[in-house]
Motif scaffolding. Structure first.
Motif, PDB file in Angstrom:
ATOM      1  N   SER A   2       1.209  -1.301   0.084  1.00 20.95           N
ATOM      2  CA  SER A   2      -0.279   0.232   0.172  1.00 20.95           C
ATOM      3  C   SER A   2       0.806   1.690   0.116  1.00 20.95           C
ATOM      4  CB  SER A   2      -1.015  -0.150   0.830  1.00 20.95           C
ATOM      5  OG  SER A   2      -2.324  -1.269   0.714  1.00 20.95           O
ATOM      6  N   THR A   3       0.212   2.750  -0.306  1.00 21.17           N
ATOM      7  CA  THR A   3       1.098   3.616   0.010  1.00 21.17           C
ATOM      8  C   THR A   3      -0.014   4.569   0.453  1.00 21.17           C
ATOM      9  OG1 THR A   3      -0.105   4.879  -2.636  1.00 21.17           O
ATOM     10  CG2 THR A   3       2.044   3.629  -2.485  1.00 21.17           C
ATOM     11  N   GLY A   4      -0.912   4.127   0.446  1.00 16.64           N
ATOM     12  CA  GLY A   4      -1.591   4.990   1.901  1.00 16.64           C
ATOM     13  C   GLY A   4      -2.901   5.024   0.975  1.00 16.64           C
ATOM     14  N   GLU A   5      -4.028   5.027   1.924  1.00 20.97           N
ATOM     15  CA  GLU A   5      -5.606   5.725   1.711  1.00 20.97           C
ATOM     16  C   GLU A   5      -5.844   4.527   0.328  1.00 20.97           C
ATOM     17  OE1 GLU A   5      -7.816   8.053   3.277  1.00 20.97           O
ATOM     18  OE2 GLU A   5      -6.574   8.008   4.104  1.00 20.97           O
ATOM     19  N   GLY A   6      -5.768   3.345   0.435  1.00 21.86           N
ATOM     20  CA  GLY A   6      -5.744   2.448  -0.513  1.00 21.86           C
ATOM     21  C   GLY A   6      -5.127   1.838  -1.486  1.00 21.86           C
ATOM     22  N   GLY A   7      -4.199   3.264  -1.713  1.00 20.60           N
ATOM     23  CA  GLY A   7      -3.530   2.697  -3.535  1.00 20.60           C
ATOM     24  C   GLY A   7      -2.420   2.225  -3.700  1.00 20.60           C
ATOM     25  N   VAL A   8      -1.619   2.270  -4.480  1.00 22.63           N
ATOM     26  CA  VAL A   8      -0.570   0.813  -4.488  1.00 22.63           C
ATOM     27  C   VAL A   8       0.312   1.163  -5.544  1.00 22.63           C
ATOM     28  CG1 VAL A   8      -2.152  -0.144  -6.180  1.00 22.63           C
ATOM     29  CG2 VAL A   8      -0.412  -1.858  -5.131  1.00 22.63           C
ATOM     30  N   ASP A   9       1.244   1.309  -5.067  1.00 26.36           N
ATOM     31  CA  ASP A   9       2.769   1.719  -5.516  1.00 26.36           C
ATOM     32  C   ASP A   9       3.095   0.167  -6.707  1.00 26.36           C
ATOM     33  OD1 ASP A   9       5.251   2.230  -7.106  1.00 26.36           O
ATOM     34  OD2 ASP A   9       6.461   2.774  -4.542  1.00 26.36           O
ATOM     35  N   VAL A  10       2.155   0.380  -8.080  1.00 26.69           N
ATOM     36  CA  VAL A  10       1.381  -0.345  -9.261  1.00 26.69           C
ATOM     37  C   VAL A  10       3.799  -0.536  -9.988  1.00 26.69           C
ATOM     38  CG1 VAL A  10       1.085  -0.803 -11.810  1.00 26.69           C
ATOM     39  CG2 VAL A  10       0.076  -0.106 -10.085  1.00 26.69           C
ATOM     40  N   ARG A  11       4.273   0.328  -9.867  1.00 22.14           N
ATOM     41  CA  ARG A  11       5.618   0.457 -10.356  1.00 22.14           C
ATOM     42  C   ARG A  11       6.617  -0.561 -10.062  1.00 22.14           C
ATOM     43  NH1 ARG A  11       4.599   5.514 -11.686  1.00 22.14           N
ATOM     44  NH2 ARG A  11       5.121   5.446 -14.584  1.00 22.14           N
ATOM     45  N   ARG A  12       6.865  -0.187  -8.465  1.00 18.28           N
ATOM     46  CA  ARG A  12       6.835  -1.731  -7.265  1.00 18.28           C
ATOM     47  C   ARG A  12       6.939  -3.103  -7.337  1.00 18.28           C
ATOM     48  NH1 ARG A  12       7.546   1.242  -1.237  1.00 18.28           N
ATOM     49  NH2 ARG A  12       8.327   2.025  -2.466  1.00 18.28           N
ATOM     50  N   VAL A  13       5.356  -3.439  -7.570  1.00 20.70           N
ATOM     51  CA  VAL A  13       4.551  -4.030  -7.864  1.00 20.70           C
ATOM     52  C   VAL A  13       4.975  -5.116  -8.713  1.00 20.70           C
ATOM     53  CG1 VAL A  13       2.348  -6.229  -7.961  1.00 20.70           C
ATOM     54  CG2 VAL A  13       2.876  -3.835  -5.784  1.00 20.70           C
ATOM     55  N   CYS A  14       5.101  -4.743  -9.904  1.00 22.53           N
ATOM     56  CA  CYS A  14       5.531  -5.130 -10.889  1.00 22.53           C
ATOM     57  C   CYS A  14       7.021  -5.232 -11.113  1.00 22.53           C
ATOM     58  CB  CYS A  14       4.997  -3.674 -12.195  1.00 22.53           C
ATOM     59  SG  CYS A  14       3.163  -4.120 -12.687  1.00 22.53           S
ATOM     60  N   ALA A  15       7.757  -4.631 -10.866  1.00 18.68           N
ATOM     61  CA  ALA A  15       9.040  -5.165 -10.619  1.00 18.68           C
ATOM     62  C   ALA A  15       9.663  -5.975  -9.916  1.00 18.68           C
ATOM     63  CB  ALA A  15       9.781  -3.435  -9.915  1.00 18.68           C
ATOM     64  N   ARG A  16       8.642  -6.307  -8.717  1.00 22.63           N
ATOM     65  CA  ARG A  16       8.966  -7.022  -7.972  1.00 22.63           C
ATOM     66  C   ARG A  16       8.659  -9.155  -8.448  1.00 22.63           C
ATOM     67  NH1 ARG A  16       7.358  -4.380  -3.111  1.00 22.63           N
ATOM     68  NH2 ARG A  16       5.279  -4.688  -3.134  1.00 22.63           N
ATOM     69  N   LEU A 121      -5.440  -4.101 -10.597  1.00 26.01           N
ATOM     70  CA  LEU A 121      -3.691  -4.965 -10.820  1.00 26.01           C
ATOM     71  C   LEU A 121      -4.029  -6.207  -9.250  1.00 26.01           C
ATOM     72  CD1 LEU A 121      -0.541  -4.555 -10.226  1.00 26.01           C
ATOM     73  CD2 LEU A 121      -0.714  -4.040  -8.051  1.00 26.01           C
ATOM     74  N   LEU A 122      -4.696  -5.722  -8.589  1.00 29.24           N
ATOM     75  CA  LEU A 122      -5.381  -7.826  -7.595  1.00 29.24           C
ATOM     76  C   LEU A 122      -6.040  -8.588  -9.279  1.00 29.24           C
ATOM     77  CD1 LEU A 122      -6.303  -9.499  -5.558  1.00 29.24           C
ATOM     78  CD2 LEU A 122      -8.479  -8.165  -5.367  1.00 29.24           C
ATOM     79  N   TYR A 123      -6.461  -7.637  -9.966  1.00 27.30           N
ATOM     80  CA  TYR A 123      -6.843  -9.009 -11.428  1.00 27.30           C
ATOM     81  C   TYR A 123      -5.708  -9.103 -12.162  1.00 27.30           C
ATOM     82  CZ  TYR A 123      -9.572  -9.760 -15.575  1.00 27.30           C
ATOM     83  OH  TYR A 123      -9.830 -10.747 -16.552  1.00 27.30           O
ATOM     84  N   TYR A 124      -4.686  -8.374 -12.338  1.00 24.97           N
ATOM     85  CA  TYR A 124      -3.322  -9.364 -12.977  1.00 24.97           C
ATOM     86  C   TYR A 124      -3.189 -10.162 -12.414  1.00 24.97           C
ATOM     87  CZ  TYR A 124      -5.366  -5.644 -17.457  1.00 24.97           C
ATOM     88  OH  TYR A 124      -5.563  -5.382 -18.152  1.00 24.97           O
ATOM     89  N   LEU A 125      -2.752  -9.512 -11.488  1.00 27.66           N
ATOM     90  CA  LEU A 125      -2.288 -10.392 -10.470  1.00 27.66           C
ATOM     91  C   LEU A 125      -3.045 -12.146 -10.449  1.00 27.66           C
ATOM     92  CD1 LEU A 125      -1.506  -8.382  -7.411  1.00 27.66           C
ATOM     93  CD2 LEU A 125       0.175  -8.747  -8.836  1.00 27.66           C
ATOM     94  N   LEU A 126      -4.402 -12.114  -9.902  1.00 19.40           N
ATOM     95  CA  LEU A 126      -4.221 -13.339 -10.050  1.00 19.40           C
ATOM     96  C   LEU A 126      -4.704 -14.042 -11.668  1.00 19.40           C
ATOM     97  CD1 LEU A 126      -8.085 -12.078  -8.264  1.00 19.40           C
ATOM     98  CD2 LEU A 126      -6.252 -13.753  -7.662  1.00 19.40           C
ATOM     99  N   ALA A 127      -4.965 -13.379 -12.713  1.00 21.74           N
ATOM    100  CA  ALA A 127      -4.450 -13.396 -13.867  1.00 21.74           C
ATOM    101  C   ALA A 127      -2.778 -14.560 -14.025  1.00 21.74           C
ATOM    102  CB  ALA A 127      -5.092 -12.069 -15.113  1.00 21.74           C
ATOM    103  N   ALA A 128      -2.045 -13.745 -13.430  1.00 23.17           N
ATOM    104  CA  ALA A 128      -0.974 -14.185 -13.570  1.00 23.17           C
ATOM    105  C   ALA A 128      -0.780 -15.197 -13.201  1.00 23.17           C
ATOM    106  CB  ALA A 128      -0.046 -13.240 -13.101  1.00 23.17           C
ATOM    107  N   PHE A 129      -1.286 -15.759 -12.010  1.00 23.46           N
ATOM    108  CA  PHE A 129      -1.278 -16.640 -11.571  1.00 23.46           C
ATOM    109  C   PHE A 129      -1.250 -17.672 -12.081  1.00 23.46           C
ATOM    110  CE2 PHE A 129      -2.865 -20.093  -8.433  1.00 23.46           C
ATOM    111  CZ  PHE A 129      -1.559 -20.231  -7.659  1.00 23.46           C
ATOM    112  N   ASN A 130      -2.805 -17.721 -13.129  1.00 23.81           N
ATOM    113  CA  ASN A 130      -3.292 -18.788 -13.480  1.00 23.81           C
ATOM    114  C   ASN A 130      -2.574 -19.135 -14.682  1.00 23.81           C
ATOM    115  OD1 ASN A 130      -6.012 -20.135 -12.621  1.00 23.81           O
ATOM    116  ND2 ASN A 130      -7.004 -18.452 -13.366  1.00 23.81           N
ATOM    117  N   ILE A 131      -2.532 -17.331 -15.809  1.00 25.42           N
ATOM    118  CA  ILE A 131      -1.903 -17.954 -16.819  1.00 25.42           C
ATOM    119  C   ILE A 131      -0.128 -18.064 -16.757  1.00 25.42           C
ATOM    120  CG2 ILE A 131      -0.478 -16.816 -18.406  1.00 25.42           C
ATOM    121  CD1 ILE A 131      -3.229 -14.942 -18.491  1.00 25.42           C
ATOM    122  N   PHE A 132       0.199 -17.507 -15.789  1.00 24.80           N
ATOM    123  CA  PHE A 132       2.241 -18.445 -16.000  1.00 24.80           C
ATOM    124  C   PHE A 132       2.157 -19.932 -14.641  1.00 24.80           C
ATOM    125  CE2 PHE A 132       1.810 -14.083 -17.523  1.00 24.80           C
ATOM    126  CZ  PHE A 132       2.196 -14.560 -19.261  1.00 24.80           C
TER     127      PHE A 132
END
Length: 184
Positions: A2-16, A121-132
């Motif tokens: 989180s980046t606060g207030e329900g935010g997300v650091d998309v770049r950091r998550v994608c880097a991980r 991002l949550l949608y794509y994280l779940l999709a990544a689990f299924n696909i990859f």
């Protein structure tokens, strides 16, 4: 995450995500990221999908909706349950060659949205689990498409009637899907 207030650091998550080199490493990374979401977030994603489906004709929506919900909730459950086992028994094989491209698409798509970045991002994280990780198609078996065609499995191979027809949609999962184009 989180980046606060329900935010997300998309770049950091994608880097991980990009740092994963095997299917097992990706599963572990996805588990850490998805664990940062609450069941309320999963329900909010459900609501977003419901809103998106309002533009779909009623008959088609009635067939598609249960499969979309199954995909979201079953994928979430499978990811969490698998990674909580002492030995998740996931393939330690290298990730598909287009995984880095997938991460770029996710980052670009999420960052261009002014709202709902976290849910997108949550949608794509779940999709990544299924696909990859699980090598499942982006749309579950039985997913209907206009014209009466569906995603199916034949002789152990996933077949999709629209696999090669989504090139004009920038954020489509189709280019990364392990399903093959079915004969239509």
């Amino acid at each position: 995450m989180s980046t606060g207030e329900g935010g997300v650091d998309v770049r950091r998550v994608c880097a991980r995500l990009r740092s994963a080199t095997t299917r097992a490493e990706l599963a572990s990374t996805l588990y850490r990221e998805v664990s940062g979401y609450s069941l309320f977030d999963l329900q909010a994603l459900r609501g977003r999908v419901e809103r998106d489906l309002q533009a779909v004709p009623a008959g088609y929506r009635q067939r598609l909706y249960p499969l979309m919900m199954e995909m979201l909730f079953a994928t979430h459950h499978t990811l969490i349950a698998t990674m909580r086992r002492p030995d998740p028994d996931l393939p330690d094989e290298p990730l598909a060659g287009d995984f880095q491209e997938f991460c770029g698409m996710v980052e670009k798509t999420c960052l261009t949205r002014e709202s709902d970045q976290r849910l997108g991002l949550l949608y794509y994280l779940l999709a990544a689990f299924n696909i990859f990780v699980l090598a499942l198609p982006a749309h579950p078996v039985g997913t209907p498409f206009p014209g009466g065609l569906t995603v199916e499995i034949r002789n152990g191979e996933y077949l999709c009637p629209v696999r090669e027809k989504a090139d004009d949609v920038e954020n489509a999962l189709c280019p990364y899907c392990p399903a093959k184009q079915s004969d239509v």
